[in-house]
Motif scaffolding. Structure first.
Motif, PDB file in Angstrom:
ATOM      1  N   ALA A   4       0.827  -1.215   0.000  1.00 33.81           N
ATOM      2  CA  ALA A   4       0.000   0.000   0.000  1.00 33.81           C
ATOM      3  C   ALA A   4       0.856   1.258   0.000  1.00 33.81           C
ATOM      4  CB  ALA A   4      -0.904   0.010   1.232  1.00 33.81           C
ATOM      5  N   ARG A  20      -6.315  -0.535   3.367  1.00 36.64           N
ATOM      6  CA  ARG A  20      -5.007  -0.243   2.765  1.00 36.64           C
ATOM      7  C   ARG A  20      -4.916  -0.790   1.339  1.00 36.64           C
ATOM      8  NH1 ARG A  20      -1.980   3.270   4.314  1.00 36.64           N
ATOM      9  NH2 ARG A  20       0.010   2.193   4.306  1.00 36.64           N
ATOM     10  N   SER A  60      20.017  -0.858  -3.036  1.00 36.89           N
ATOM     11  CA  SER A  60      19.952   0.592  -2.848  1.00 36.89           C
ATOM     12  C   SER A  60      19.633   1.219  -4.205  1.00 36.89           C
ATOM     13  CB  SER A  60      21.289   1.117  -2.330  1.00 36.89           C
ATOM     14  OG  SER A  60      21.309   2.520  -2.478  1.00 36.89           O
TER      15      SER A  60
HETATM   16  N1  LIG Z   1      16.796   0.637  -0.453  1.00 33.02           N
HETATM   17  C1  LIG Z   1      16.328   1.668  -1.141  1.00 33.02           C
HETATM   18  O1  LIG Z   1      16.947   2.136  -2.092  1.00 33.02           O
HETATM   19  C2  LIG Z   1      15.006   2.259  -0.746  1.00 33.02           C
HETATM   20  C3  LIG Z   1      14.361   3.182  -1.572  1.00 33.02           C
HETATM   21  C4  LIG Z   1      13.095   3.638  -1.194  1.00 33.02           C
HETATM   22  C5  LIG Z   1      12.519   3.187  -0.014  1.00 33.02           C
HETATM   23  N2  LIG Z   1      13.205   2.329   0.773  1.00 33.02           N
HETATM   24  C6  LIG Z   1      12.602   1.794   2.001  1.00 33.02           C
HETATM   25  O2  LIG Z   1      11.544   0.947   1.580  1.00 33.02           O
HETATM   26  C7  LIG Z   1      10.486   1.011   2.520  1.00 33.02           C
HETATM   27  C8  LIG Z   1       9.205   1.440   1.808  1.00 33.02           C
HETATM   28  O3  LIG Z   1       9.366   2.791   1.397  1.00 33.02           O
HETATM   29  P1  LIG Z   1       8.095   3.640   1.018  1.00 33.02           P
HETATM   30  O4  LIG Z   1       8.560   4.960   0.584  1.00 33.02           O
HETATM   31  O5  LIG Z   1       7.214   2.830   0.137  1.00 33.02           O
HETATM   32  O6  LIG Z   1       7.400   3.782   2.447  1.00 33.02           O
HETATM   33  P2  LIG Z   1       5.847   3.924   2.790  1.00 33.02           P
HETATM   34  O7  LIG Z   1       5.159   4.686   1.703  1.00 33.02           O
HETATM   35  O8  LIG Z   1       5.776   4.406   4.169  1.00 33.02           O
HETATM   36  O9  LIG Z   1       5.331   2.426   2.694  1.00 33.02           O
HETATM   37  C9  LIG Z   1       5.782   1.446   3.597  1.00 33.02           C
HETATM   38  C10 LIG Z   1       4.689   0.443   3.773  1.00 33.02           C
HETATM   39  O10 LIG Z   1       5.195  -0.640   4.531  1.00 33.02           O
HETATM   40  C11 LIG Z   1       4.142  -1.206   5.285  1.00 33.02           C
HETATM   41  N3  LIG Z   1       4.635  -1.638   6.586  1.00 33.02           N
HETATM   42  C12 LIG Z   1       4.637  -2.921   6.991  1.00 33.02           C
HETATM   43  N4  LIG Z   1       5.147  -3.005   8.216  1.00 33.02           N
HETATM   44  C13 LIG Z   1       5.472  -1.765   8.596  1.00 33.02           C
HETATM   45  C14 LIG Z   1       6.019  -1.225   9.790  1.00 33.02           C
HETATM   46  N5  LIG Z   1       6.313  -2.023  10.836  1.00 33.02           N
HETATM   47  N6  LIG Z   1       6.215   0.106   9.842  1.00 33.02           N
HETATM   48  C15 LIG Z   1       5.901   0.897   8.807  1.00 33.02           C
HETATM   49  N7  LIG Z   1       5.371   0.425   7.647  1.00 33.02           N
HETATM   50  C16 LIG Z   1       5.152  -0.896   7.550  1.00 33.02           C
HETATM   51  C17 LIG Z   1       3.062  -0.105   5.417  1.00 33.02           C
HETATM   52  O11 LIG Z   1       1.868  -0.581   4.842  1.00 33.02           O
HETATM   53  P3  LIG Z   1       0.712  -1.253   5.711  1.00 33.02           P
HETATM   54  O12 LIG Z   1       0.397  -0.299   6.817  1.00 33.02           O
HETATM   55  O13 LIG Z   1      -0.376  -1.447   4.737  1.00 33.02           O
HETATM   56  O14 LIG Z   1       1.307  -2.537   6.197  1.00 33.02           O
HETATM   57  C18 LIG Z   1       3.531   1.022   4.550  1.00 33.02           C
HETATM   58  O15 LIG Z   1       2.555   1.456   3.640  1.00 33.02           O
HETATM   59  C19 LIG Z   1      10.934   1.943   3.624  1.00 33.02           C
HETATM   60  O16 LIG Z   1      11.507   1.165   4.647  1.00 33.02           O
HETATM   61  C20 LIG Z   1      11.983   2.794   2.944  1.00 33.02           C
HETATM   62  O17 LIG Z   1      12.899   3.330   3.861  1.00 33.02           O
HETATM   63  C21 LIG Z   1      14.423   1.869   0.435  1.00 33.02           C
END
Ligand SMILES: NC(=O)c1ccc[n+]([C@@H]2O[C@H](COP(=O)([O-])OP(=O)(O)OC[C@H]3O[C@@H](n4cnc5c(N)ncnc54)[C@H](OP(=O)(O)O)[C@@H]3O)[C@@H](O)[C@H]2O)c1
Length: 306
Positions: free
Chosen positions: A142, A169, A245
């Protein structure tokens, strides 16, 4: 000009302030920023970066002045771009090779959702290519990265199981074969798993990967560690855990073509970013909603040009 500036000790994490105009290097264009988006990773940066640091990676807008070395889009071109920082401002200096022209039918707000989240979705999925007919599991479906990954994987012919935190979600998700509330309900095995929750979710992912399959770990949203051992792979021989990354996963010169690909998918209608749209003056109230998993898709902010 106005820009959002980091204020870790203030009442809000960032504040609008008057700052000097950007001075682009020879390989940078000057962009009038129309919209930008906020990423979960940036919430943490607000805390660890010093007072006065200028945030902002995902931007869209119009080129005011082409890079002096003649590279990149010409003045007047509508673009999506990835900056290192300082993008949340009325104007920004942007490396010419990290931007792409927008199709006429792509709004600035849609484009602003693409750089970090879209590149992450696109590039993590490449670890399972070709995806046609493959079973793919996407955690955090989501969220910003997750909902774009579901749509791109569907466009590539994958059969997707999407993990969401609750029924509301998954309401806006398009393209998944199954949407389940919690990874424990996902029926494997999967050829590719995109894992960003960490902790128990990563352990459950290992239990669902097929032999020779790949788990791409690209986040740890839960902040929890995972304990693993060789024996966990007994039923999943030769499966791989791939760290990721978005910034260094592919060569620098791949940024522009990948941004162009994402923009073209939006233009053709096969990628529809789910957006919560606000003025940049409202960023402080949206940050906590993103942190608390109350934003579906991407939080995008319009810059009201003065
Ligand atoms: N490695 C890289 O290059 C890279 C690049 C971008 C992002 N990221 C990482 O990838 C992840 C997703 O990024 P995003 O921008 O999509 O974030 P986001 O929009 O906040 O989405 C994260 C999703 O993870 C789910 N989730 C499941 N368990 C969770 C928890 N314990 N705490 C918080 N969220 C949880 C949530 O959905 P539900 O509430 O529906 O479960 C939330 O919608 C983050 O950890 C971010 O730091 C890494």
């Amino acid at each position: 000009m106005l820009a959002l500036v980091n204020t870790p000790a203030g009442s809000a994490p960032v504040e609008l302030r008057d700052v000097p105009e950007p001075r682009p290097a020879a390989d940078e264009a000057l962009v009038e920023v129309h919209a930008f988006s906020l990423n979960r990773g940036e919430l943490r940066l607000f805390q660890i970066r010093p007072e006065g640091w200028r945030p902002g990676q995902d931007i869209s807008g119009a080129v005011l002045q082409q890079a002096a070395d003649g590279s990149g889009p010409k003045a007047g071109t509508r673009v999506v771009a990835l900056t290192d920082n300082a993008g949340w401002a009325e104007r920004a200096a942007v490396p010419a090779h990290r931007m792409a022209a927008l199709p006429d039918n792509v709004r600035f707000e849609e484009a602003a959702a693409l750089p970090v989240a879209g590149l992450t979705a696109l590039r993590t999925l490449r670890h399972g290519a070709p995806l046609l007919g493959k079973r793919v599991l996407i955690t955090g479906a989501a969220g910003g990265v997750g909902h774009l990954a579901v749509q791109i994987a569907a466009r590539s012919g994958a059969r997707i199981t999407a993990i969401v935190g609750g029924p509301e979600r998954g309401r806006h998700l398009r393209g998944a074969e199954a949407i389940v509330e919690g990874i424990d309900q996902a029926q494997g095995p999967f050829a590719l798993i995109l894992e960003s929750a960490g902790g128990a979710s990563l352990a459950a992912a290992i239990a669902r990967v097929e032999a020779k399959g790949t788990i791409v770990i690209f986040g740890n949203s839960s902040g929890e560690p995972t304990s693993i051992s060789f024996r966990d792979f007994a039923e999943h021989p030769n499966a791989r855990i791939q760290s990721f990354s978005y910034f260094t996963s592919e060569a620098e010169e791949r940024f522009a073509p990948d941004l162009a690909l994402l923009a073209s998918l939006v233009g053709e209608g096969s990628l529809k970013p789910i957006l919560v749209e606000r003025s940049w003056r409202n960023l402080a109230e949206i940050g906590p909603q993103l942190r608390d998993r109350r934003i579906a898709g991407k939080a995008v902010f319009r810059i009201d040009q003065t």
